[in-house]
Design a protein around this motif. Structure first.
Motif: not given
Ligand code: HEM
Ligand code: HEM
Lengths: 371, 486
Positions: B100-123
């Motif tokens: 369960e722990q790993l699943a939650k960690v992956s969820m946070w990592l995935w959200n970080i990827v998402g935020i970086l995706m928005v920032l890099t593409l916008a830039a």
């Protein structure tokens, strides 16, 4: 068949890997085309421009390959070319595109001069009023130069040949332009075949023809030639020589209908005037030529019902050939007023704009029969 | 039994809430839907009124568009599907998720990827390969999260208590291994540099090949995230939800099996049907066209199987909102997969390639079908696992109609104007002229789109309120009702 953990996992991977090998693997190993006759590597500057093209998502609206049936997709009559595998040999990351909201760009190099691109990137509505392309006014300086260099490289060696031709004509045009207006008029006339030089409009100048011509002028031409036809459209600030100033009686007297027809059909080489032959019909072109002749006497500002053939200023074959000095025709009464108007940043939406937006200063109403 | 597994197993079993990870993924997905469709609305308005927000570099259409597409695909649909997997897999294997722990960690990592995706593409940093826009460093990040997820889910299934593998599990197993495979291959992640490596500012980290073969690889990828991830993930949800809600066993085991194996065979062959008119090898196009026609097999076996399972149960769609979402999705899936093979045949492809018809098809598939399936899953999983009833069934009903009718406006307007564009081009009209025809249809798309956006925000609000103050499920009867999607 029993679906066990092992069967599902191994099966799923094996099936896909096998197909990957069959398709990607075999094709990449066996399909290594040779460079085509137009392919060439990009220069460093062009490569930088390509990065800007990638970063700003140009690829979502512009394709870079022409299919056999697309005979009017890229470069029109001037430069159509069906894509070959060898055209892409030097490019890393394919920018073929899958949507054609804007024109194909595979042969864009050398179709327009740099000036035109500068105006167009600043705001595409300046040169192309119907365009829905975004403004790229935030790309400036060296970046803009790089981007334009890339766009002018599209088409490879064929584009280079077009660019070389464009540059040499540009030099001739500018030499005459810097001499005098008369020299300019004489120079552009040399680009017209003799048989066209005295040709008269094939479409009689009825009022309907003039109104139609006006509509075409307003929807296509005013970005450069100005809403009063006075060469002061928003795109003109980027262009040398200036776009034609139709309010000048000298131009109307010196240019024949056939001469205008030539410029509209094929564009005016060495300048930003594009070829309209791909967009307008024969009838459209003659109508707009008839209309142009009314501009010195207010064709763009009089109410529609007063737009009659009486306003036309026709070609005078004797003009400039030692006939009694200068302009002899009727008084072009509107031209003074028109020439005093400030340079407007017009942004025209010929159709109803559905949502707000756009640069449209209140004092820049298009001459639609001003009340 | 390893120590970790014992630990995670016992902790999850004793905790009151064994579906926390599932819900965490779902909550994030809901936010990403609102974000992704809001970006879409900006893009849609820009296509009607191009000077709207004109001159702001990071809101320019060409930058917003990939942000929209990546947010709704990788961060809305993928997260919702993975969230649902974290619910379905424990249910079907009879044990809690491996970690369960790993699943939650992956969820946070995935959200970080998402935020970086928005920032890099916008830039303005983009690989400019459709669906693979994220730059190379992000690709690596993505791969790590995908592998963590796959590992977690596969371990759960491997250590299952229930011996028999139900059809949803096949599809989930397939999806979680295919996605990293397809992602790594399609992104050519072993070849990240662009241009002349000596010139420092030219290295934009774009995984790709040199020469036209790159297009083949791009569309192998572009196609297979659709076919071997969204489709198979969505099918797994439907195979779970419909039988559970109707309390009816799946109609035919044989059909499920035919569907599964034929989807993995045919979907991986057909990437070339996206670039049928390019100067690429003819045999790839032939394989793609035949494979696309072959796709009728998995599609029709799946749909027959589901619709036959519904026999005698159709009345349930009035009582069960999740079922309603899911079944409307199956109808749109049917239309998608009728359009698809036709699009893959040269003669029809000539007409619709490059036009907005394709954008219509894309929304039919990912908005009409996959989004409604995911919404169905969310409205099922949230009440059951939270033991709370939906805060407002009325709002959910409004959301349903907003999404479905908004989507229909989007699809119909785009496909109509697509046919107009295609016909005009074949007649030799230049593109600059056909652009003028687009505006009214694009305006309809923007209107339909804003309805979908409203739907997305309603969902976010409704689920938020449910978590906060949804009426608690107290009696056994209410719980049973929730378990059949009531
Ligand atoms: C029988 C099944 C299907 C077949 C044969 C099929 C075929 C096609 C073809 C031939 C195209 C490209 C047309 C062109 O560009 O000329 C296409 C585009 C597309 N399809 Fe499908 N399709 C099918 C089902 C699906 C499904 C289930 C999904 C979603 C999961 C989907 C999503 C898309 C998307 C997003 C595009 C647009 C790609 C782009 O960006 O250009 N399709 N499809
Ligand atoms: C969850 C819902 C949605 C999904 C999964 C989705 C998916 C997609 C995909 C896959 C594409 C690429 C299409 C292609 O390349 O052929 C796309 C493009 C686009 N979508 Fe969406 N979309 C969704 C909702 C919306 C909404 C609500 C709107 C409008 C407000 C919208 C507006 C657009 C626009 C304007 C484009 C660009 C089309 C173009 O380049 O011509 N989308 N979307």
């Amino acid at each position: 068949m029993k679906m066990t953990f092992g069967t599902v996992l191994a099966g799923a991977v094996l099936v896909v890997i096998t197909v990957v090998f069959m398709t990607l693997g075999v094709s990449t190993l066996t399909f290594q085309p040779l460079p085509s006759d137009t392919a060439r590597p990009l220069t460093d500057q062009e490569e930088r421009g390509r990065q800007i093209y990638m970063g700003n998502g140009c690829v979502y609206c512009h394709t870079q390959y022409v299919r056999p049936q697309d005979w009017n997709a890229a470069g029109g009559a001037k430069a159509s070319r069906v894509a070959q595998a060898g055209d892409y040999i030097f490019q890393k990351t394919m920018l073929l595109g899958t949507e054609r909201t804007g024109p194909d760009l595979s042969q864009e190099g050398g179709i327009h001069p740099d000036d035109w691109h500068r105006a167009h990137f600043t705001n595409p509505r300046y040169t192309s009023p119907n365009s829905i392309m975004p403004q790229f006014s935030f790309i400036q300086g060296r970046e803009l130069d790089d981007l334009i260099a890339y766009v002018q490289s599209l088409g490879g060696k064929a584009a280079d040949a077009r660019m070389a031709q464009l540059k040499s004509t540009q030099d001739e045009v500018m030499k005459a332009w810097n001499t005098s207006y008369e020299a300019h008029l004489a120079q552009i006339k040399t680009m017209v075949p003799d048989s066209w030089k005295e040709l008269k409009s094939a479409v009689p100048p009825t009022q309907r023809s003039l109104l139609h011509g006006k509509q075409i002028f307003v929807t296509n031409c005013i970005g450069c030639h100005g809403q009063y036809g006075d060469s002061r459209g928003p795109a003109s600030q980027f262009m040398k020589p200036d776009p034609a100033n139709f309010t000048r009686p000298e131009l109307q007297l010196a240019a024949s209908d056939g001469q205008y027809y030539q410029y509209l059909l094929f564009g005016l080489p060495g300048t930003s005037m594009p070829a309209w032959g791909d967009y307008l019909t024969v009838q459209d072109i003659w109508d707009v030529i008839n209309f142009l002749r009314t501009i010195p006497k207010g064709g763009l500002v009089v109410p529609d019902e007063q737009l009659t053939p009486a306003l036309m200023l026709q070609f005078d074959p004797t003009y400039g050939k030692g006939a009694p000095g200068g302009y002899q025709g009727p008084d072009p009464s509107n031209s003074d007023k028109i020439l005093d108007d400030p340079l407007c940043d017009v942004n025209v939406f010929p159709d109803v704009s559905v949502l707000p937006g756009g640069v449209r200063p209140a004092d820049c109403q298009v001459g639609s029969g001003g009340k | 039994m390893t120590a970790t597994q014992e630990l995670s197993g016992s902790r999850a079993a004793t905790s009151t809430d064994e579906y926390g990870a599932s819900r965490a993924w779902i909550y994030s997905s809901i936010i990403w839907l609102a974000v992704g469709t809001s970006f879409a609305l900006i893009a849609a308005i820009e296509m009607v009124s191009p000077d709207f927000l004109g001159g702001i570099s990071y809101l320019e259409f060409g930058r917003i568009r990939p942000i929209h597409v990546n947010s709704v695909t990788f961060f809305w649909l993928s997260m919702a599907n993975i969230g649902a997997f974290y619910y379905i897999v424990p249910k079907l294997t009879g044990r809690p998720i491996w970690s369960e722990q790993l699943a939650k960690v992956s969820m946070w990592l995935w959200n970080i990827v998402g935020i970086l995706m928005v920032l890099t593409l916008a830039a303005g940093f983009s690989q400019a390969r459709e669906y693979a826009e994220m730059i190379w460093p992000l690709d690596i990040f993505v791969m790590i999260v995908l592998l963590l997820n796959a590992f977690n889910i596969l371990m759960t299934i491997y250590k299952r208590r229930e011996k028999k593998l139900y059809v949803s599990i096949w599809y989930i197993m397939g999806s979680v291994v295919w996605l990293p495979l397809v992602y790594a291959i399609g992104n050519v992640i072993w070849s990240p540099f662009v241009g002349n490596p000596d010139e420092p500012n030219q290295n934009l980290f774009s995984g790709s090949l040199t020469g036209i073969n790159d297009a083949t690889w791009n569309w192998f990828y572009g196609h297979n995230i659709l076919g071997l991830w969204f489709t198979t993930g969505g099918v797994a949800l439907v195979y779970y939800l419909v039988p559970v809600i109707t309390k009816t066993p799946v109609y035919s085991h044989l059909m499920s099996m035919i569907g599964f194996w034929s989807i993995s065979l045919f979907y991986s062959m057909v990437g070339q049907h996206h670039i049928l008119a390019t100067p690429t090898p003819g045999y790839l196009k032939l394989i793609a066209t035949l494979g696309s026609i072959g796709l009728f097999i998995p599609v029709l076996t799946f749909l027959t199987n589901i619709w036959m399972t519904m026999r005698g149960n159709w009345g349930r769609i009035y009582a069960s909102l999740p079922l309603k979402f899911v079944l409307v999705g199956t109808v749109f899936y049917f239309i998608t997969c009728i359009q698809g093979p036709f699009q893959a045949v040269q003669s029809f492809n000539r007409l619709i390639h490059f036009t907005n018809w394709i954008v219509g098809h894309a929304h039919l598939a990912l908005l009409g079908t996959m989004t409604t399936w995911a919404m169905g899953a969310i409205y099922y999983i949230i009440p059951v696992t939270l033991k709370r009833r939906i805060y407002s069934p009325g709002l959910a009903e409004i959301q349903f109609w907003m999404v479905v009718s908004g989507f229909l406006l989007i699809m119909i307007s785009l496909q109509v104007v697509g046919l107009i564009q295609g016909a005009e081009w074949l007649r030799g009209e230049p593109v600059y002229k056909t652009v003028q025809d687009l505006k009214p249809y694009f305006a309809v798309r923007a209107i339909g789109g804003s309805m979908v956006v409203v739907g997305a925000y309603i969902q976010a609000y409704n689920i938020y309120k449910t978590v906060r103050s949804g009426p608690r499920i107290q009696t056994q009867m209410e719980q049973s009702l929730a378990e059949v999607g009531g």
